[in-house]
Design a protein around this motif. Structure first.
Motif, PDB file in Angstrom:
ATOM      1  N   VAL A   3       0.841  -1.206   0.000  1.00  0.00           N
ATOM      2  CA  VAL A   3       0.000   0.000   0.000  1.00  0.00           C
ATOM      3  C   VAL A   3       0.875   1.256   0.000  1.00  0.00           C
ATOM      4  N   ALA A   4       1.891   1.273   0.847  1.00  0.00           N
ATOM      5  CA  ALA A   4       2.799   2.428   0.893  1.00  0.00           C
ATOM      6  C   ALA A   4       3.520   2.594  -0.440  1.00  0.00           C
ATOM      7  N   GLY A   5       3.920   1.479  -1.037  1.00  0.00           N
ATOM      8  CA  GLY A   5       4.602   1.533  -2.326  1.00  0.00           C
ATOM      9  C   GLY A   5       3.701   2.037  -3.433  1.00  0.00           C
ATOM     10  N   LYS A   6       2.456   1.580  -3.457  1.00  0.00           N
ATOM     11  CA  LYS A   6       1.514   2.046  -4.487  1.00  0.00           C
ATOM     12  C   LYS A   6       1.217   3.533  -4.328  1.00  0.00           C
ATOM     13  N   LEU A   7       1.066   3.970  -3.087  1.00  0.00           N
ATOM     14  CA  LEU A   7       0.863   5.399  -2.834  1.00  0.00           C
ATOM     15  C   LEU A   7       2.090   6.181  -3.303  1.00  0.00           C
ATOM     16  N   SER A  14       2.840  11.814 -10.071  1.00  0.00           N
ATOM     17  CA  SER A  14       2.220  13.148 -10.032  1.00  0.00           C
ATOM     18  C   SER A  14       3.207  14.242  -9.637  1.00  0.00           C
ATOM     19  N   ASP A  15       4.492  13.892  -9.586  1.00  0.00           N
ATOM     20  CA  ASP A  15       5.565  14.830  -9.252  1.00  0.00           C
ATOM     21  C   ASP A  15       5.513  15.376  -7.832  1.00  0.00           C
ATOM     22  N   PHE A  16       4.946  14.628  -6.921  1.00  0.00           N
ATOM     23  CA  PHE A  16       5.031  14.948  -5.497  1.00  0.00           C
ATOM     24  C   PHE A  16       6.209  14.141  -4.950  1.00  0.00           C
ATOM     25  N   LEU A  17       7.406  14.595  -5.298  1.00  0.00           N
ATOM     26  CA  LEU A  17       8.594  13.775  -5.074  1.00  0.00           C
ATOM     27  C   LEU A  17       8.966  13.621  -3.602  1.00  0.00           C
TER      28      LEU A  17
END
Length: 173
Positions: A3-7, A14-17
């Motif tokens: 789940v953490a990886g998919k998020l 989405s470029d929220f690096l």
């Protein structure tokens, strides 16, 4: 971890690096044996300019999957950006032992050699990269700069012209 990886992947896409890095790190803590989380964390950290941290994450990923070519090339790039030229030479040299026709590895090796002021070898590496991938814009530009530093202006101009025709062209992995 999944789940953490998919998020993290959604945030990364989405470029929220910075947020993606937090989630990749969390996924890595939860499942330290999954190569993906260290690799993607290293990619994001490298993009953010956190090259020392990226090199650590990529080394950990390569410990799990030592033959992963993109991770090896990313590590070489991070080492270059961190000024660790000798380590970069070793990484790119290792890649070239396994993949002698990898233009990106020849180009990276040339960059490390040029940074160490070993211009003759840098020219050789950049030339090999541009022979393998004739439209490699960055390799032609690097060749032009190296030839200029060596005082070989005719060859510098020739490769600058080749760069102008293929500025953004680069080989696929």
């Amino acid at each position: 971890a999944s789940v953490a990886g998919k998020l993290a992947m959604a945030l990364h896409a989405s470029d929220f690096l910075k947020e993606a890095a937090v989630c990749y790190r969390r996924a890595q803590v939860l499942d330290p044996k999954d190569f993906r989380w260290g690799y993607y964390l290293g990619v994001v950290q490298g993009t953010l300019g956190e090259c020392d941290a990226a090199a650590g994450a990529l080394r950990e990923a390569l410990r799990l999957n030592p033959d992963h070519l993109p991770a090896q090339l990313k590590l070489g790039g991070c080492l270059l950006a961190s000024g660790k030229w000798q380590e970069a030479v070793q990484v790119y040299g290792g890649v070239l032992r396994e993949h002698p026709d990898n233009a990106e590895a020849h180009y990276g090796l040339g960059r490390a050699q040029a940074a160490r002021k070993d211009l003759a070898r840098a020219v050789e590496s950049f030339r090999k990269a541009s022979e393998i991938f004739p439209n490699y814009g960055a390799a032609h530009y690097a060749l032009a700069q190296a030839y200029k530093r060596l005082g070989e202006m005719d060859q510098a101009v020739e490769h600058l012209n080749l760069f102008q025709k293929a500025k953004t062209s680069a080989p696929d992995l």
